[in-house]
Design an enzyme around this catalytic site. Structure first.
Site, PDB file in Angstrom:
ATOM      1  CE1 TYR A  76      24.072 -10.677   6.312  1.00 41.96           C
ATOM      2  CE2 TYR A  76      22.704 -10.873   4.347  1.00 41.96           C
ATOM      3  CZ  TYR A  76      23.787 -10.317   5.007  1.00 41.96           C
ATOM      4  OH  TYR A  76      24.594  -9.414   4.365  1.00 41.96           O
TER       5      TYR A  76
ATOM      6  CG  ASN B 187      21.812  -1.399   4.330  1.00 42.58           C
ATOM      7  OD1 ASN B 187      22.916  -1.913   4.168  1.00 42.58           O
ATOM      8  ND2 ASN B 187      21.357  -0.424   3.552  1.00 42.58           N
TER       9      ASN B 187
ATOM     10  CB  THR C 213      -2.916  -5.398   8.838  1.00 44.83           C
ATOM     11  OG1 THR C 213      -2.484  -6.753   9.003  1.00 44.83           O
ATOM     12  CG2 THR C 213      -2.972  -4.714  10.188  1.00 44.83           C
TER      13      THR C 213
ATOM     14  NE  ARG D 249      -2.614   0.174   3.044  1.00 43.22           N
ATOM     15  CZ  ARG D 249      -1.531  -0.096   3.758  1.00 43.22           C
ATOM     16  NH1 ARG D 249      -1.061  -1.316   3.826  1.00 43.22           N
ATOM     17  NH2 ARG D 249      -0.903   0.847   4.432  1.00 43.22           N
TER      18      ARG D 249
ATOM     19  CD  GLN E 166      26.488 -16.113   5.200  1.00 44.34           C
ATOM     20  OE1 GLN E 166      27.032 -15.156   5.730  1.00 44.34           O
ATOM     21  NE2 GLN E 166      26.521 -16.326   3.905  1.00 44.34           N
TER      22      GLN E 166
ATOM     23  CB  SER F 247       8.510  -2.082   2.374  1.00 45.80           C
ATOM     24  OG  SER F 247       7.921  -2.351   1.108  1.00 45.80           O
TER      25      SER F 247
ATOM     26  CE1 TYR G 193       4.908  -4.489  -0.155  1.00 44.26           C
ATOM     27  CE2 TYR G 193       3.170  -6.003  -0.794  1.00 44.26           C
ATOM     28  CZ  TYR G 193       3.851  -5.309   0.186  1.00 44.26           C
ATOM     29  OH  TYR G 193       3.469  -5.432   1.504  1.00 44.26           O
TER      30      TYR G 193
HETATM   31  P1  NAD Z   1       3.128   2.065   5.595  1.00 48.18           P
HETATM   32  O1  NAD Z   1       3.387   2.588   4.239  1.00 48.18           O
HETATM   33  O2  NAD Z   1       2.114   2.735   6.438  1.00 48.18           O
HETATM   34  O3  NAD Z   1       4.463   1.991   6.437  1.00 48.18           O
HETATM   35  C1  NAD Z   1       5.719   1.753   5.855  1.00 48.18           C
HETATM   36  C2  NAD Z   1       6.725   2.684   6.497  1.00 48.18           C
HETATM   37  O4  NAD Z   1       8.031   2.429   5.936  1.00 48.18           O
HETATM   38  C3  NAD Z   1       6.400   4.163   6.227  1.00 48.18           C
HETATM   39  O5  NAD Z   1       6.489   4.907   7.418  1.00 48.18           O
HETATM   40  C4  NAD Z   1       7.494   4.593   5.241  1.00 48.18           C
HETATM   41  O6  NAD Z   1       7.795   5.961   5.316  1.00 48.18           O
HETATM   42  C5  NAD Z   1       8.643   3.677   5.636  1.00 48.18           C
HETATM   43  N1  NAD Z   1       9.608   3.455   4.566  1.00 48.18           N
HETATM   44  C6  NAD Z   1       9.352   3.032   3.312  1.00 48.18           C
HETATM   45  N2  NAD Z   1      10.505   2.895   2.627  1.00 48.18           N
HETATM   46  C7  NAD Z   1      11.505   3.253   3.487  1.00 48.18           C
HETATM   47  C8  NAD Z   1      12.910   3.324   3.387  1.00 48.18           C
HETATM   48  N3  NAD Z   1      13.551   3.001   2.259  1.00 48.18           N
HETATM   49  N4  NAD Z   1      13.617   3.711   4.468  1.00 48.18           N
HETATM   50  C9  NAD Z   1      12.976   4.034   5.629  1.00 48.18           C
HETATM   51  N5  NAD Z   1      11.644   3.991   5.777  1.00 48.18           N
HETATM   52  C10 NAD Z   1      10.921   3.606   4.722  1.00 48.18           C
HETATM   53  O7  NAD Z   1       2.765   0.518   5.413  1.00 48.18           O
HETATM   54  P2  NAD Z   1       2.245  -0.543   6.488  1.00 48.18           P
HETATM   55  O8  NAD Z   1       0.912  -0.990   6.064  1.00 48.18           O
HETATM   56  O9  NAD Z   1       2.455  -0.039   7.857  1.00 48.18           O
HETATM   57  O10 NAD Z   1       3.250  -1.749   6.222  1.00 48.18           O
HETATM   58  C11 NAD Z   1       4.382  -1.967   7.066  1.00 48.18           C
HETATM   59  C12 NAD Z   1       5.072  -3.254   6.650  1.00 48.18           C
HETATM   60  O11 NAD Z   1       4.171  -4.350   6.802  1.00 48.18           O
HETATM   61  C13 NAD Z   1       5.545  -3.249   5.211  1.00 48.18           C
HETATM   62  O12 NAD Z   1       6.808  -3.887   5.142  1.00 48.18           O
HETATM   63  C14 NAD Z   1       4.506  -4.080   4.498  1.00 48.18           C
HETATM   64  O13 NAD Z   1       5.049  -4.735   3.383  1.00 48.18           O
HETATM   65  C15 NAD Z   1       4.094  -5.062   5.585  1.00 48.18           C
HETATM   66  N6  NAD Z   1       2.717  -5.531   5.347  1.00 48.18           N
HETATM   67  C16 NAD Z   1       1.640  -4.733   5.632  1.00 48.18           C
HETATM   68  C17 NAD Z   1       0.358  -5.203   5.356  1.00 48.18           C
HETATM   69  C18 NAD Z   1      -0.867  -4.378   5.654  1.00 48.18           C
HETATM   70  O14 NAD Z   1      -1.974  -4.847   5.359  1.00 48.18           O
HETATM   71  N7  NAD Z   1      -0.768  -3.213   6.223  1.00 48.18           N
HETATM   72  C19 NAD Z   1       0.185  -6.474   4.795  1.00 48.18           C
HETATM   73  C20 NAD Z   1       1.299  -7.218   4.476  1.00 48.18           C
HETATM   74  C21 NAD Z   1       2.577  -6.753   4.780  1.00 48.18           C
HETATM   75  N1  UDP Z   2     -10.302  -2.535  -4.023  1.00 45.41           N
HETATM   76  C1  UDP Z   2     -11.554  -2.072  -4.442  1.00 45.41           C
HETATM   77  N2  UDP Z   2     -11.786  -0.726  -4.389  1.00 45.41           N
HETATM   78  C2  UDP Z   2     -10.853   0.175  -3.935  1.00 45.41           C
HETATM   79  C3  UDP Z   2      -9.606  -0.309  -3.482  1.00 45.41           C
HETATM   80  C4  UDP Z   2      -9.362  -1.672  -3.546  1.00 45.41           C
HETATM   81  O1  UDP Z   2     -12.420  -2.853  -4.830  1.00 45.41           O
HETATM   82  O2  UDP Z   2     -11.162   1.372  -3.925  1.00 45.41           O
HETATM   83  C5  UDP Z   2     -10.043  -3.982  -4.077  1.00 45.41           C
HETATM   84  C6  UDP Z   2      -8.722  -4.355  -4.742  1.00 45.41           C
HETATM   85  O3  UDP Z   2      -8.860  -4.422  -6.144  1.00 45.41           O
HETATM   86  C7  UDP Z   2      -8.456  -5.699  -4.110  1.00 45.41           C
HETATM   87  C8  UDP Z   2      -9.019  -5.542  -2.690  1.00 45.41           C
HETATM   88  O4  UDP Z   2      -9.936  -4.457  -2.762  1.00 45.41           O
HETATM   89  O5  UDP Z   2      -9.176  -6.701  -4.772  1.00 45.41           O
HETATM   90  C9  UDP Z   2      -7.958  -5.223  -1.642  1.00 45.41           C
HETATM   91  O6  UDP Z   2      -7.193  -4.143  -2.129  1.00 45.41           O
HETATM   92  P1  UDP Z   2      -6.087  -3.378  -1.265  1.00 45.41           P
HETATM   93  O7  UDP Z   2      -5.521  -2.325  -2.142  1.00 45.41           O
HETATM   94  O8  UDP Z   2      -6.647  -2.968   0.035  1.00 45.41           O
HETATM   95  O9  UDP Z   2      -4.978  -4.456  -0.912  1.00 45.41           O
HETATM   96  P2  UDP Z   2      -4.375  -5.733  -1.647  1.00 45.41           P
HETATM   97  O10 UDP Z   2      -4.930  -6.878  -0.907  1.00 45.41           O
HETATM   98  O11 UDP Z   2      -4.759  -5.754  -3.083  1.00 45.41           O
HETATM   99  O12 UDP Z   2      -2.916  -5.551  -1.446  1.00 45.41           O
END
Ligand code: NAD
Ligand code: UDP
Length: 340
Positions: free
Chosen positions: A184, A124, A199, A210, A187, A100, A170
């Site tokens: 699921y 899926n 993270t 970010r 089930q 995602s 999102y």
């Molecule tokens: P990211 O964008 O780096 O990684 C997401 C990966 O999913 C990418 O490699 C992208 O190409 C792939 N992807 C997206 N849509 C796809 C699809 N339809 N089919 C196949 N691949 C697809 O993001 P991330 O930070 O690594 O996040 C990974 C997961 O963790 C996500 O589900 C996100 O919602 C969740 N998450 C991350 C954070 C964070 O702070 N990083 C926080 C909360 C939740």
């Molecule tokens: N933010 C900011 N400056 C930036 C990017 C993000 O002040 O250049 C702020 C954003 O508005 C939010 C927090 O930092 O309040 C964390 O944003 P991020 O996009 O990392 O993740 P979120 O927690 O909002 O998913």
């Protein structure tokens, strides 16, 4: 020689008997660390990714390395999850569903792909787990709590989400993903839900908007740090290896979830800007920009469940993780200069 924490995780994974894991979104930031960790625990990994927001570069070091085996499959999980025949025949033991877009900049630019990854993509991935009788873990998010009215956020809080605002693509896709995972599970699929909080670490896309990657890149380039609003909003930042350990421990447990995974040390965005400037020896000024619509005012996980039921808590102070991230972003910017 593995550290005591790393060895403990290897022991936890060995006790599950997992031989093969499927990681959707494995070429992304968190997913690439997860693939690496599973391989280190002796599990064969099939990474399924469309490279929508991730990159094969994040996992190129895993291809062909000695060990249980790493396979990269390019596919959009919303259309289906094709596995190599040899893997389908031998069976899958655990499915981690991370595919995602995750950064606000990405999901605001990719609204329909985000909704499809959370809806069709999650179903899926659940069908794959059902077919193989595999354990299933959904990577959900603290965004399901929206702009929270309860602080810190425990898992039993239902959240405060705007269902039609820009972030809803999102938030609601993840809320649907939680709903379909729960259906699921009722089930008979052995499914669980991790709610991941902010993270950070190496392999975040430097241009994904970010806050950590943006501030570090800006500070290293001597550009102003773009603080949204007045910077008093809070986040709680978790080092990526801690998050991944939490995900693996949750999947290895019998827990139904949801379980919050993150760090419970809270910081304001302004405090973060100061820390980043200090760690980069930067004199960059601050530039105050508009607060994005529906930007949560506060965010901090209540980690009671993770501590009690998984014996897990994040061990890495944000400052230590930030030092490592600064070093990594610095190398990335030398490789590909900002704006190139
Ligand atoms: P990211 O964008 O780096 O990684 C997401 C990966 O999913 C990418 O490699 C992208 O190409 C792939 N992807 C997206 N849509 C796809 C699809 N339809 N089919 C196949 N691949 C697809 O993001 P991330 O930070 O690594 O996040 C990974 C997961 O963790 C996500 O589900 C996100 O919602 C969740 N998450 C991350 C954070 C964070 O702070 N990083 C926080 C909360 C939740
Ligand atoms: N933010 C900011 N400056 C930036 C990017 C993000 O002040 O250049 C702020 C954003 O508005 C939010 C927090 O930092 O309040 C964390 O944003 P991020 O996009 O990392 O993740 P979120 O927690 O909002 O998913």
């Amino acid at each position: 020689m593995p550290t005591a924490t790393a060895q403990a995780l290897v022991d936890v994974v060995r006790a599950t008997g997992w031989r093969t894991a499927v990681v959707t979104g494995g070429a992304g930031f968190v997913g690439s660390w997860l693939c690496e960790q599973l391989l280190a625990c002796g599990v064969q990994v099939v990474c399924v990714d469309s490279f929508l927001t991730g990159s094969p570069r994040n996992v190129e070091h895993l291809v062909g390395q000695d060990g249980p085996g790493f396979t990269l499959v390019e596919a959009d999980v919303a259309d289906g999850i094709p596995l190599p025949r040899s893997v389908s025949d031998a069976g899958v033991d655990v499915v981690f569903h991370l595919a995602s877009p995750a950064s606000p900049v990405h999901y605001l630019a990719l609204p329909l792909q985000t909704l499809r990854a959370g809806s069709h993509g999650t179903e899926n991935a659940l069908l794959l787990a059902a077919e193989h009788g595999a354990r299933f873990l959904l990577a959900s998010t603290s965004e399901v709590y929206g702009d929270p009215l309860v602080h810190p956020q425990p898992e039993h809080y239902w959240g405060n989400v705007n269902p039609i605002g820009p972030r809803s693509v999102y938030d609601e896709s993840k809320r649907f993903a939680e709903a379909v995972t729960s259906a699921y599970r009722r089930q008979g699929v052995d499914a669980t839900i991790a709610r991941i909080f902010n993270t950070f670490g190496p392999r975040m896309a430097v241009d994904d908007g970010r806050v950590v990657s943006t501030f570090v890149a800006q500070a290293l380039a001597g550009e102003p740090l773009t603080v949204a609003g007045d910077g008093s909003q809070t986040r709680s930042l978790c080092w990526v290896e801690d998050t991944v350990e939490g995900l693996v421990r949750l999947a290895a447990s019998g827990h139904a979830g949801p379980v919050n995974i993150g760090n419970d040390v809270e910081t304001t965005v302004l405090e973060l800007a100061d820390t980043v400037r200090e760690l980069t020896d930067s004199t960059s000024p601050l530039r105050f920009v508009d607060l994005p619509e529906d930007d949560p005012r506060v965010r901090r996980p209540d980690l009671t469940v993770a501590r009690r039921d998984l014996g897990w808590s994040p061990g890495t102070p944000a400052r230590v993780g930030l030092e490592r991230t600064v070093a990594w972003v610095s190398r990335e910017l030398q490789r590909v200069p900002a704006g190139a």
